[in-house]
Design an enzyme around this catalytic site. Structure first.
Site, mmCIF file in Angstrom:
data_model
loop_
_atom_site.group_PDB
_atom_site.id
_atom_site.type_symbol
_atom_site.label_atom_id
_atom_site.label_comp_id
_atom_site.label_asym_id
_atom_site.label_seq_id
_atom_site.Cartn_x
_atom_site.Cartn_y
_atom_site.Cartn_z
ATOM 1 N N SER A 256 -2.465 -3.695 3.543
ATOM 2 C CA SER A 256 -2.716 -2.799 2.418
ATOM 3 C C SER A 256 -4.189 -2.655 2.052
ATOM 4 O O SER A 256 -4.939 -3.623 2.022
ATOM 5 C CB SER A 256 -1.955 -3.296 1.187
ATOM 6 O OG SER A 256 -2.265 -2.454 0.112
ATOM 7 N N LYS A 310 11.264 -0.587 -2.491
ATOM 8 C CA LYS A 310 11.202 0.631 -3.309
ATOM 9 C C LYS A 310 12.544 1.055 -3.919
ATOM 10 O O LYS A 310 12.580 1.635 -4.989
ATOM 11 C CB LYS A 310 10.622 1.778 -2.485
ATOM 12 C CG LYS A 310 9.132 1.632 -2.227
ATOM 13 C CD LYS A 310 8.564 2.842 -1.528
ATOM 14 C CE LYS A 310 7.089 2.618 -1.239
ATOM 15 N NZ LYS A 310 6.452 3.754 -0.598
ATOM 16 N N GLU A 322 12.145 10.270 -14.493
ATOM 17 C CA GLU A 322 13.069 11.296 -13.979
ATOM 18 C C GLU A 322 12.816 11.617 -12.499
ATOM 19 O O GLU A 322 13.744 11.694 -11.691
ATOM 20 C CB GLU A 322 12.812 12.547 -14.826
ATOM 21 C CG GLU A 322 13.976 13.475 -14.977
ATOM 22 C CD GLU A 322 13.542 14.658 -15.819
ATOM 23 O OE1 GLU A 322 13.526 15.764 -15.274
ATOM 24 O OE2 GLU A 322 13.169 14.454 -17.007
ATOM 25 N N ASN A 331 7.799 3.437 -6.611
ATOM 26 C CA ASN A 331 6.664 2.761 -5.944
ATOM 27 C C ASN A 331 5.674 2.202 -6.963
ATOM 28 O O ASN A 331 4.630 1.671 -6.587
ATOM 29 C CB ASN A 331 5.954 3.698 -4.961
ATOM 30 C CG ASN A 331 5.026 4.664 -5.669
ATOM 31 O OD1 ASN A 331 5.287 5.069 -6.804
ATOM 32 N ND2 ASN A 331 3.943 5.035 -5.027
ATOM 33 N N ASP A 346 4.471 8.523 -4.877
ATOM 34 C CA ASP A 346 4.320 8.884 -3.459
ATOM 35 C C ASP A 346 4.360 10.406 -3.264
ATOM 36 O O ASP A 346 3.618 10.949 -2.443
ATOM 37 C CB ASP A 346 5.447 8.253 -2.615
ATOM 38 C CG ASP A 346 5.135 6.802 -2.255
ATOM 39 O OD1 ASP A 346 3.947 6.415 -2.289
ATOM 40 O OD2 ASP A 346 6.083 6.058 -1.941
ATOM 41 N N GLY A 372 13.206 8.247 6.096
ATOM 42 C CA GLY A 372 13.145 7.041 5.262
ATOM 43 C C GLY A 372 12.528 7.361 3.908
ATOM 44 O O GLY A 372 12.541 8.523 3.451
ATOM 45 N N GLY A 373 11.948 6.327 3.268
ATOM 46 C CA GLY A 373 11.405 6.479 1.922
ATOM 47 C C GLY A 373 10.274 7.490 1.826
ATOM 48 O O GLY A 373 10.272 8.342 0.907
ATOM 49 N N TYR A 457 -1.214 4.993 8.123
ATOM 50 C CA TYR A 457 -2.583 4.500 8.320
ATOM 51 C C TYR A 457 -2.494 3.019 8.599
ATOM 52 O O TYR A 457 -1.506 2.374 8.256
ATOM 53 C CB TYR A 457 -3.471 4.749 7.084
ATOM 54 C CG TYR A 457 -3.147 3.829 5.931
ATOM 55 C CD1 TYR A 457 -2.196 4.193 4.982
ATOM 56 C CD2 TYR A 457 -3.766 2.586 5.805
ATOM 57 C CE1 TYR A 457 -1.874 3.339 3.937
ATOM 58 C CE2 TYR A 457 -3.450 1.726 4.759
ATOM 59 C CZ TYR A 457 -2.508 2.120 3.832
ATOM 60 O OH TYR A 457 -2.183 1.271 2.806
ATOM 61 N N GLY A 480 -3.066 9.479 6.326
ATOM 62 C CA GLY A 480 -2.345 8.569 5.430
ATOM 63 C C GLY A 480 -3.249 8.013 4.343
ATOM 64 O O GLY A 480 -2.787 7.652 3.252
#
Ligand code: NAP
Length: 510
Positions: A256, A310, A322, A331, A346, A372-373, A457, A480
């Site tokens: 990260s 998440k 919301e 996130n 995100d 996915g997420g 990334y 990214g």
């Protein structure tokens, strides 16, 4: 917050040292005594135990190889016979060896530098001396690069000590963040360590280090600093009383770049004494406990949530925004009073950089690769802006489910050739995270009139092969890193309540 304070004492007379220890015994956990500066130093080290009434204390049993558990001061003393800036010590080497013999078997700590005090370290090993050792590395000019730091740390760990200490000069803010990374790595591996950044730019290591359990060197007055950048105990206590802690929680966490981005934001706004951002690995089964701790901790302000939490985190929160509810993932969590609220930023990390290159998105056609997420946030954002979306995924069932949730089309990844006539193509799979991966889209399909957005990334290579290849084809590219930045600035604003400094936060990612 249980901070362990250490008072560095550099004085020329034994009586001055004793007076300082006596006067501060209740308010400090450790005293660091710089023996080489004491001009009237006698080898009766028991003198430094002014309030010990236990018999026999270190006196009379020096070198007896037995520790005295009753002596309340013995464990609090850290001796060293180095000089500041690693100048040559005045004390001769025989006297240094004598001190080692006297300390052997006691509970006192002895701090030795791994490179400049090799002789003493060899003596301890060769003669099997029982020393409570702080093995340290100092660099007063710079903080070495990560590879060198790693080599030094492994060398130290091989030599086995009670505590490993790294104290290096921070030339840049990035140096301090790297030291913080090292500290969290070592704490995670349950290594007793002290990691400190010297100089003004190292301040966050002193604040975060205190929170994470470093022995914290804090003089009474600025003039008594034993290393540059030390904060006084008063100043540090004031900071820690009101500090707000934000976390990056995930597993893995090493990749990260969020800590350096958020810390840059705090520094730019001058709130780096009010906020600190820490990386924290949380395994799936540790999530519930993390949330319980967050609720109890008066310093907890919020957290960036990443893989794999998440969705799972949502059932532990009091309220969900919301948009996060619609996306089905959180996130970001923010604590207000006793309540934890979940958000999703995100989707803003997708839409804001896209709008910067294509202000009018309505009726554009986009391919989202992945289900996915990240793909979910991308599809949500695009559909909201009136973009026609087709989802391509390896697992067709997942693509179908996502398409159904947002009322759009889906297709198999085998039909990726279709994307050559889409306006926007977003890679929201994990492909590219491993730098060996071949790009998910063949070069021949990329057109110069397309926008190619790769959400992926990695720390070592912020630009993926896909981005490099798309640029060569003349396409507009979004990396990214842009997504990270745009989702991060909204997070920053939720945490701090202040406008995020975009330029400086971007700079921290380059
Ligand atoms: P996720 O929920 O686990 O989804 C992973 C997706 O990748 C799935 O659609 C999966 O397809 C696909 N995939 C994995 N390996 C593949 C392969 N070899 N070939 C084709 N498809 C493959 O993960 P996520 O949360 O969406 O994250 C995806 C990526 O986005 C990660 O690299 C993450 O770091 C990145 N991300 C970046 C940011 C940012 O700020 N830049 C923010 C969030 C996420 P199947 O369904 O077929 O398994």
């Amino acid at each position: 917050m249980n901070v362990k304070y250490c008072l560095p004492i550099i004085k020329s007379q034994t009586a001055q040292v004793l007076k300082i220890i006596s006067e501060n015994q209740k308010s400090y956990d450790y005293f660091e005594i710089w023996l080489d500066y004491i001009q009237d130093l006698s080898l009766d080290l028991h003198k430094f135990h002014p309030s010990c009434h236990s018999e026999p204390c270190l006196a009379g049993r020096q070198g007896s190889e037995e520790s005295n558990d009753n002596c309340e001061i013995e464990k609090k003393l850290i001796f060293l016979f180095r000089r500041q800036n690693l100048e040559t010590p005045k004390m001769d080497s025989n006297k240094r060896i004598e001190i080692i013999n006297l300390l052997s078997g006691s509970q006192n700590l002895l701090d030795l530098d791994i490179f400049s005090q090799k002789k003493e370290l060899q003596y301890i090993r060769k003669n099997l001396k029982k020393i409570n050792l702080i093995l340290s590395y100092h660099n007063y000019q710079e903080t070495p690069g990560n590879a060198k730091l790693k080599r030094i740390v492994s060398k130290m760990i091989k030599q086995k000590a009670n505590i490993y200490k790294i104290s290096t000069f921070c030339v840049s803010d990035a140096d301090a963040v790297r030291l913080l990374d090292l500290l969290t790595d070592l704490k995670e591996k349950d290594r007793s360590c002290i990691i400190l950044g010297m100089g003004q730019k190292g301040t966050i290591t002193r604040i975060a280090g205190a929170i994470l359990g470093n022995i914290t060197f804090a003089p009474l007055f600025n003039k008594d600093q034993s290393a540059s950048g030390q904060l006084t105990k008063d100043a540090l206590e004031k900071i820690l009383k009101n500090i707000q802690i934000c976390y990056f929680i995930a597993d893995p966490v090493e990749h990260s770049l969020s800590p350096q981005m958020h810390e840059a934001g705090y520094r730019t706004l001058g709130i780096d004494n009010q906020f600190v951002y820490l990386r924290h690995r949380v395994k799936p089964k540790g999530l519930k406990q993390f949330i319980l701790d967050a609720r109890r901790d008066p310093h907890f302000r919020g957290a960036s949530i990443s893989i794999p939490h998440k969705v799972a985190v949502m059932r532990n929160l009091d309220e969900i925004d919301e948009k996060a509810e619609e996306i089905g993932a959180v996130n970001t969590i923010v604590k207000n009073g006793q309540k934890l609220k979940g958000y999703n930023t995100d989707w803003l990390g997708i839409i804001n950089p896209l709008k910067a290159v294509l202000p009018n998105l309505k009726n554009k056609v986009a391919a989202v690769i992945g289900a996915g997420g990240a793909a979910r946030a991308a599809v949500f954002a695009l559909v909201m802006e009136g973009v026609k979306v087709v989802i391509f995924n390896r697992n067709l069932k997942k693509a179908q489910k996502l398409a159904k949730d947002f009322n759009c089309e889906f297709d198999s990844l085998d039909n990726i050739d279709r994307i050559y006539n889409f306006d926007i193509v977003i890679n929201a799979t994990k492909v590219g995270l491993n730098t060996q991966d071949a790009p998910i889209i063949p070069k021949r399909l990329i057109q110069s009139n397309q926008v190619i957005f790769d959400v992926v990334y990695s720390k070592t290579s912020p630009e993926t092969k896909l981005i490099k290849q798309a640029r060569k084809q003349g396409a507009v590219t979004i990396s990214g890193i842009s997504m990270l930045l745009y989702q991060g600035i909204v997070q920053f604003e939720l945490f701090t309540g202040k406008k995020a400094p975009l330029k400086e936060m971007r700079q921290a990612l380059l």
